[in-house]
Design an enzyme around this catalytic site. Structure first.
Site, PDB file in Angstrom:
ATOM      1  CG  ASN A 123      -1.766   1.240   1.344  1.00 22.76           C
ATOM      2  OD1 ASN A 123      -1.778   2.080   0.440  1.00 22.76           O
ATOM      3  ND2 ASN A 123      -2.490   1.378   2.440  1.00 22.76           N
ATOM      4  N   PRO A 124       1.036   1.931  -1.138  1.00 25.73           N
ATOM      5  CG  PRO A 124       0.572   3.011  -3.157  1.00 25.73           C
ATOM      6  CD  PRO A 124       0.291   1.746  -2.399  1.00 25.73           C
ATOM      7  N   GLY A 180       1.811  -2.869   4.799  1.00 32.27           N
ATOM      8  CA  GLY A 180       0.821  -1.836   5.114  1.00 32.27           C
ATOM      9  C   GLY A 180       0.266  -2.049   6.505  1.00 32.27           C
ATOM     10  CG  ASP A 182      -4.455  -3.684  11.819  1.00 31.87           C
ATOM     11  OD1 ASP A 182      -3.533  -4.516  11.693  1.00 31.87           O
ATOM     12  OD2 ASP A 182      -4.680  -3.085  12.881  1.00 31.87           O
ATOM     13  N   GLY A 183      -5.807  -2.563   7.494  1.00 34.89           N
ATOM     14  CA  GLY A 183      -6.720  -2.537   6.357  1.00 34.89           C
ATOM     15  C   GLY A 183      -6.198  -3.377   5.201  1.00 34.89           C
ATOM     16  CD  GLU A 187      -7.596  -4.135  -0.193  1.00 30.73           C
ATOM     17  OE1 GLU A 187      -7.296  -4.768  -1.231  1.00 30.73           O
ATOM     18  OE2 GLU A 187      -7.528  -2.901  -0.087  1.00 30.73           O
ATOM     19  NE  ARG A 295     -10.509   8.946  10.759  1.00 34.09           N
ATOM     20  CZ  ARG A 295      -9.447   8.561  10.098  1.00 34.09           C
ATOM     21  NH1 ARG A 295      -8.390   9.374  10.016  1.00 34.09           N
ATOM     22  NH2 ARG A 295      -9.398   7.378   9.494  1.00 34.09           N
TER      23      ARG A 295
END
Length: 504
Positions: A123-124, A180, A182-183, A187, A295
């Site tokens: 994931n860049p 990357g 956890d997202g 995948e 956030r």
């Protein structure tokens, strides 16, 4: 195999057994006392070659009486580094014999567990844009040294890795690796599990379906803003450590939870599935994406102050008596609880059979939070996690019910995630080890809705909704009624669990 060699100009007696390589300094002088022996397990030897550890050129190599062993070395209980040790032999023939002997022992010990070819997704944008550099500068050279081929794909959009796994031929690979957070791992998880079920004609939408375990292992090179899965399975978020686990072929089986709503698969998860507090925090944070990672802290504070509760009924199938969330037995390398569960699985005592024959328990009321976690869910900010004694591969998950309480009581529960105190030793917190769960929401009475709106913080944090949403490993599930089932050892990671101990 044993020889008197030299290491940094000193004589050492080097011994190669079936499982270890060891060397002992031979002290000269009147007493001829031996030094401290250093031992390296063969399964932690990365590679060996003739010559020293300096970068090698493509020119023809001259015979050398030196050989270098690259092996795993520990800088702490969990942090690994690659260490190179160069020995000098009396002549080139002896050095060549040692190289061949070591290579043969490594092949015998690996048992075909070490990967030869990997499919790598980067994931860049992971780790604030550092994922590509982490792989190219730190990880790729290690893979090259170990003789691992890697096909690298930089993802360009959401679900790029998932869709690639679903469509392409994976037979040539020994594993898939994500660089990357956890997202990115999620995948790969969804792609592999779905692909495996599709190839075996298994319907994922059927809640009671016995899902087929995935053949390919998943490697995680942490390079994201959150690396909870890596931290909870290795004990540290360090790219080099994770790469070395991949190289030596460590394997850690892992349970996976499936979530269904009205006969349809919603999502797979390995960490948190939360309704109430954690669902609201995620939902609120989506409106503050401009704030970045901050956030989550801001939305968390707002949800603590608003002290929302939600009515509903939780039905669950409690696990057997082999372990309990409060038995203080941590899941570590070689975990006995997970090992015994594997033996029971082989004997045919699978979770799916229990779900059809055993009675379900029921708890109704108002809840601040309903959390299900298939592992400790530890992270650098909370090193004990949501459930410190949850196990990675025992076919169960831990159900944590935080019933209606005031703001300070809930803060007391949250604070215990960091101070090693028993977060379940509170009168408004219940915890169960389960195999399956169902949640049915209930509408609050009109008087309760009016009371909520009159609270002081409702005017600041907004009027509370009648129902919450589900947070499944950082993704919102657009439903309230949900069924969850644990699938025993559905996937395997390139890891060996956490070594050492932690506070209790």
């Amino acid at each position: 195999m044993e020889s008197l060699l030299q290491l940094k100009g000193r004589d050492v007696l080097v011994t190669l057994s079936e499982i270890t390589l060891s060397w002992t300094p031979q002290r000269r002088g009147l007493w001829r006392r031996k030094g401290v022996t250093t031992s390296v397990p063969i399964n932690e030897a990365v590679t060996v070659h003739l010559g020293d550890s300096k970068p090698r050129t493509k020119s023809v190599e001259m015979p050398s009486n030196q050989f270098t062993v690259y092996h795993v070395s520990r800088r702490s209980a969990q942090r690994w580094i690659l260490e190179a040790v160069t020995f000098s032999a009396p002549d080139a023939q002896v050095a060549h014999g040692w190289v061949q002997g070591l290579k043969e022992k490594i092949r015998q010990n690996e048992g075909n567990k070490r990967p030869q070819r990997l499919l790598v997704f980067i994931n860049p944008y992971g780790g604030r844009g550092k994922a590509v550099r982490i792989f190219s500068k730190k990880i790729y050279p290690l893979f090259q040294l170990a003789g691992i081929e890697s096909d690298v794909i930089e993802t360009t959009h959401a679900n790029h890795a998932r869709n690639y796994i679903l469509e392409k031929d994976l037979q040539v690979y020994d594993g898939v690796v994500c660089v990357g957070g956890d997202g990115m791992f999620s995948e790969l998880l969804h792609g592999l599990v779905t692909r495996t079920q599709r190839d075996n004609d298994i319907c994922e939408d059927k809640e009671t379906a016995a899902l087929m375990p995935c053949r390919l292992r998943i490697g995680i090179i942490p390079a994201g803003s959150t690396d909870c899965v890596c931290f909870a399975t290795v004990g540290i978020n360090d790219p080099i450590t994770s790469a070395l686990h991949i190289i030596i072929g460590d394997t850690q089986p892992m349970d996976v939870c499936s979530s269904h709503h009205e006969g349809q698969l919603m999502r797979y998860s390995v960490s948190l599935i939360g309704y109430g507090f954690f669902g609201d925090v995620l939902s609120q944070s989506e409106t503050m994406r401009w704030m970045g990672p901050l956030r989550y802290d801001v939305s968390g504070l707002k949800m603590v102050l608003s002290n929302r509760t939600y009515r509903g009924t939780v039905e669950f199938l409690e696990a057997d008596d082999h372990s309990h969330p409060r038995d203080n037995t941590r899941c570590r390398t070689g975990c006995i609880v997970c090992s015994e569960s594997s033996d029971r699985l082989k004997e045919g005592i699978a979770a799916e059979s229990h779900c059809c024959t055993e009675s379900w328990k029921k708890v109704s009321g108002s809840f601040v939070a309903i959390n299900i976690t298939g592992m400790s869910s530890a992270c650098p900010k909370s090193q004990d996690g949501l459930s410190p004694t949850a196990h990675l591969a025992d076919g169960t998950a831990d159900l944590i019910l935080v019933r209606e309480c005031n703001t300070f009581q809930f803060l007391r529960h949250l604070s215990r995630h960091k101070n090693c105190k028993d977060q379940f030793a509170l009168p408004y917190v219940d915890v169960y080890r389960i195999r399956a769960m169902r949640f049915i929401p209930e509408q609050p009475e009109e008087s309760e809705i009016v009371h909520r709106r009159k609270r002081f913080f409702s005017s600041i944090c907004g009027a509370p909704p009648e129902t919450s949403c589900w947070n499944s490993d950082g993704e919102i599930l657009d439903c309230t009624e949900l069924s969850i089932r644990v699938h025993h050892q559905l996937i395997q990671l390139f890891a060996r669990g956490i070594e050492g101990t932690s506070c209790s």
